[in-house]
Design an enzyme around this catalytic site. Structure first.
Site, mmCIF file in Angstrom:
data_model
loop_
_atom_site.group_PDB
_atom_site.id
_atom_site.type_symbol
_atom_site.label_atom_id
_atom_site.label_comp_id
_atom_site.label_asym_id
_atom_site.label_seq_id
_atom_site.Cartn_x
_atom_site.Cartn_y
_atom_site.Cartn_z
ATOM 1 N N ASP A 110 10.383 25.378 -19.300
ATOM 2 C CA ASP A 110 11.457 25.379 -18.022
ATOM 3 C C ASP A 110 10.476 25.752 -16.699
ATOM 4 O O ASP A 110 10.692 25.599 -15.573
ATOM 5 C CB ASP A 110 12.958 25.600 -17.927
ATOM 6 C CG ASP A 110 13.588 24.643 -18.453
ATOM 7 O OD1 ASP A 110 13.654 23.934 -19.174
ATOM 8 O OD2 ASP A 110 14.915 25.692 -18.908
ATOM 9 N N ASP A 200 10.829 22.974 -11.354
ATOM 10 C CA ASP A 200 11.276 23.234 -12.581
ATOM 11 C C ASP A 200 10.293 22.733 -13.548
ATOM 12 O O ASP A 200 10.138 21.859 -12.862
ATOM 13 C CB ASP A 200 12.478 23.390 -13.467
ATOM 14 C CG ASP A 200 13.607 24.253 -13.282
ATOM 15 O OD1 ASP A 200 13.737 25.464 -12.384
ATOM 16 O OD2 ASP A 200 14.952 24.296 -13.669
ATOM 17 N N HIS A 248 15.376 18.074 -15.256
ATOM 18 C CA HIS A 248 14.627 17.580 -16.324
ATOM 19 C C HIS A 248 14.411 16.266 -16.969
ATOM 20 O O HIS A 248 15.920 16.376 -17.488
ATOM 21 C CB HIS A 248 14.510 18.506 -17.674
ATOM 22 C CG HIS A 248 15.091 20.721 -16.715
ATOM 23 N ND1 HIS A 248 15.403 21.529 -17.637
ATOM 24 C CD2 HIS A 248 14.858 20.639 -15.751
ATOM 25 C CE1 HIS A 248 15.498 22.812 -17.195
ATOM 26 N NE2 HIS A 248 15.390 21.979 -15.121
ATOM 27 N N ASP A 250 12.613 15.628 -19.348
ATOM 28 C CA ASP A 250 12.416 15.102 -20.443
ATOM 29 C C ASP A 250 13.700 14.869 -21.918
ATOM 30 O O ASP A 250 13.373 14.970 -22.651
ATOM 31 C CB ASP A 250 11.921 15.952 -21.400
ATOM 32 C CG ASP A 250 11.925 17.857 -21.094
ATOM 33 O OD1 ASP A 250 13.212 17.885 -20.873
ATOM 34 O OD2 ASP A 250 12.003 18.741 -21.522
ATOM 35 N N ARG A 267 20.296 5.957 -18.227
ATOM 36 C CA ARG A 267 19.383 6.657 -16.304
ATOM 37 C C ARG A 267 18.306 6.145 -16.439
ATOM 38 O O ARG A 267 17.204 5.690 -16.864
ATOM 39 C CB ARG A 267 19.000 8.098 -16.560
ATOM 40 C CG ARG A 267 20.377 8.754 -17.712
ATOM 41 C CD ARG A 267 19.531 10.855 -18.805
ATOM 42 N NE ARG A 267 20.552 11.273 -18.656
ATOM 43 C CZ ARG A 267 20.712 11.931 -19.345
ATOM 44 N NH1 ARG A 267 19.251 12.993 -19.369
ATOM 45 N NH2 ARG A 267 21.343 13.289 -19.878
ATOM 46 N N SER A 303 23.248 16.646 -22.082
ATOM 47 C CA SER A 303 23.382 16.274 -22.581
ATOM 48 C C SER A 303 22.966 16.158 -24.700
ATOM 49 O O SER A 303 21.972 16.194 -24.390
ATOM 50 C CB SER A 303 22.907 14.917 -22.054
ATOM 51 O OG SER A 303 21.693 14.371 -22.048
ATOM 52 N N CYS A 355 12.377 21.249 -25.635
ATOM 53 C CA CYS A 355 12.117 22.787 -23.395
ATOM 54 C C CYS A 355 12.170 23.788 -24.683
ATOM 55 O O CYS A 355 12.062 24.395 -23.874
ATOM 56 C CB CYS A 355 14.203 22.300 -23.675
ATOM 57 S SG CYS A 355 14.695 20.394 -22.967
HETATM 58 N N1 ABU Z 1 16.477 20.479 -19.938
HETATM 59 C C1 ABU Z 1 16.975 19.335 -21.247
HETATM 60 C C2 ABU Z 1 17.798 17.705 -19.927
HETATM 61 C C3 ABU Z 1 19.319 17.273 -21.241
HETATM 62 C C4 ABU Z 1 19.998 16.347 -20.541
HETATM 63 O O1 ABU Z 1 19.827 15.502 -19.655
HETATM 64 O O2 ABU Z 1 21.201 16.513 -21.030
#
Ligand code: ABU
Length: 377
Positions: A110, A200, A248, A250, A267, A303, A355
């Protein structure tokens, strides 16, 4: 660290990995409320407004998995660095604000990004994460001393006064109808204002000359614009996805190797972004659904799509959370060697395998994987 053996170098997320940081869970906090952060875990001892250290037994379990992951990487000949946790329960402040807690240092991704021989510290956008760079400074200092060609940069330290935040964002956002939320996402009218550059590092996906920067709850347009000006030899693309809680890139858009990007189909990407990949002969592969998390997401703000948050050891080898068997099968069929890693316990501390790491050295040089232009790209 012998000076000859250290080289800061990484242009993408798939070249052979030689040197990496793996985070630590020690002392991680459920953060105190602040303008851009609202934690609400009533069933797990942290109802709205409550904050404090994540319980010791959870921290120990996460550290066991982080240590195991570090040992696995070392066993494959990859050099591993670890951050130095500080007291995250302390009150912090600048002349313009004070805040009741910090966060932790499990997810160095991050905060830090390597682009070529440059190690860049992100601005961050939470007050609780303003000082997180301190945990990484001993390693940054060591790398700076060991590699005479390494460049060390920090993006402008943000002021993070109330002017940087949309007042009362979390009081209203979650009550909005879905379409209104998505409209706010499209306009990037979320928790942050455009008062100053904020980003970030984990909102950036590196593909050689192209850097894709997700506009999100923690990255604003000004942050993406700062990155564009900071990397004049790159093409820096602000992008957004149909995701009500973008945080984020990733777990959403994951380039796996030249010509293959893994996409979280819940998404959807902007059609122009998808087309940019396709006209450059990339396949956009929709990831299978994550496995169930049952009760394991206790105190997690991420998530289940941490399934796609994998660490690539080279363009044929991926570390994946051990229970994500369906995704492992999907990617095995694409020719990847999949290395299962137990990592569920680390999730509440800030994410998945990607992460939890920061690439220091990957073999390889700067390449242009997108020779053809498309639309705004
Ligand atoms: N930092 C990872 C984000 C995870 C997500 O999109 O749930």
């Amino acid at each position: 660290m012998s000076p000859r053996s250290v080289k800061v170098n990484s242009w993408n997320g798939w070249d052979p990995l030689r040197h990496v940081m793996v985070g630590r869970a020690d002392g991680t906090m459920v953060q105190a409320p602040e303008p851009a952060v609202r934690r609400d875990f009533p069933d797990d001892g942290f109802p709205l407004g409550a904050y404090g250290r994540i319980p010791d037994e959870m921290t120990a379990a996460a550290n066991e998995q982080l240590d195991g992951f570090a040992a696995l990487l070392e066993g494959r000949g990859i050099r591993v660095e670890r951050p130095e946790p500080i007291d995250f329960s302390q009150r912090v402040g600048t002349p313009e604000w004070t805040h009741n807690s910090m966060f932790g240092c499990m997810p160095p991704r991050d905060v830090l990004i390597t682009v070529g021989n440059e190690m860049l510290e992100a601005t961050m956008s939470y007050r609780s994460r303003w000082f997180e760079y301190l945990c990484y400074r001993p390693v940054l200092q060591k790398l700076f001393e060991a590699d005479p060609d390494a460049r060390w940069e920090a993006a402008p330290k943000p002021r993070l006064t109330d002017a940087s935040y949309n007042t009362g964002f979390w009081d209203t956002y979650n009550q909005l109808p879905l379409e209104e939320k998505l409209d706010r996402v499209r306009r990037n009218d979320l928790a942050l204002t455009e008062a100053e550059p904020l980003f970030d590092a984990a909102d950036i996906a590196r593909c050689g000359k192209d850097l894709f920067v997700q506009l999100s709850l923690v990255t604003n347009r000004s942050g993406a614009d700062w990155l564009r000006r900071h990397f004049p030899d790159h093409r820096v693309h602000p992008v957004s996805f149909t995701n009500t809680h973008p945080l984020h890139i990733d777990a959403t858009w994951v380039p796996l190797r030249p010509g293959l990007v893994l996409h979280n189909g819940e998404r959807p990407a902007e059609p122009e972004l998808t087309e940019y990949f396709k006209v450059n002969d990339w396949e956009v592969l929709e990831a299978v659904q994550p496995e169930s998390w049952h009760h394991e997401a206790r105190l997690s703000f991420c998530s289940p799509w941490l399934s796609v948050n994998m660490l690539s050891l080279d363009e044929n080898t991926l570390c994946i959370e051990e229970r994500e068997v369906r995704l492992a099968d999907q990617l095995t069929a694409y020719g990847f060697e999949m290395i299962p890693v137990p990592f569920r316990a680390a999730a509440p501390f800030g994410g998945g395998l990607h992460c939890a790491t920061w690439d220091i050295e990957r073999e390889g040089t700067l390449q242009d994987y997108f020779p053809r232009r498309h639309g705004r790209f």
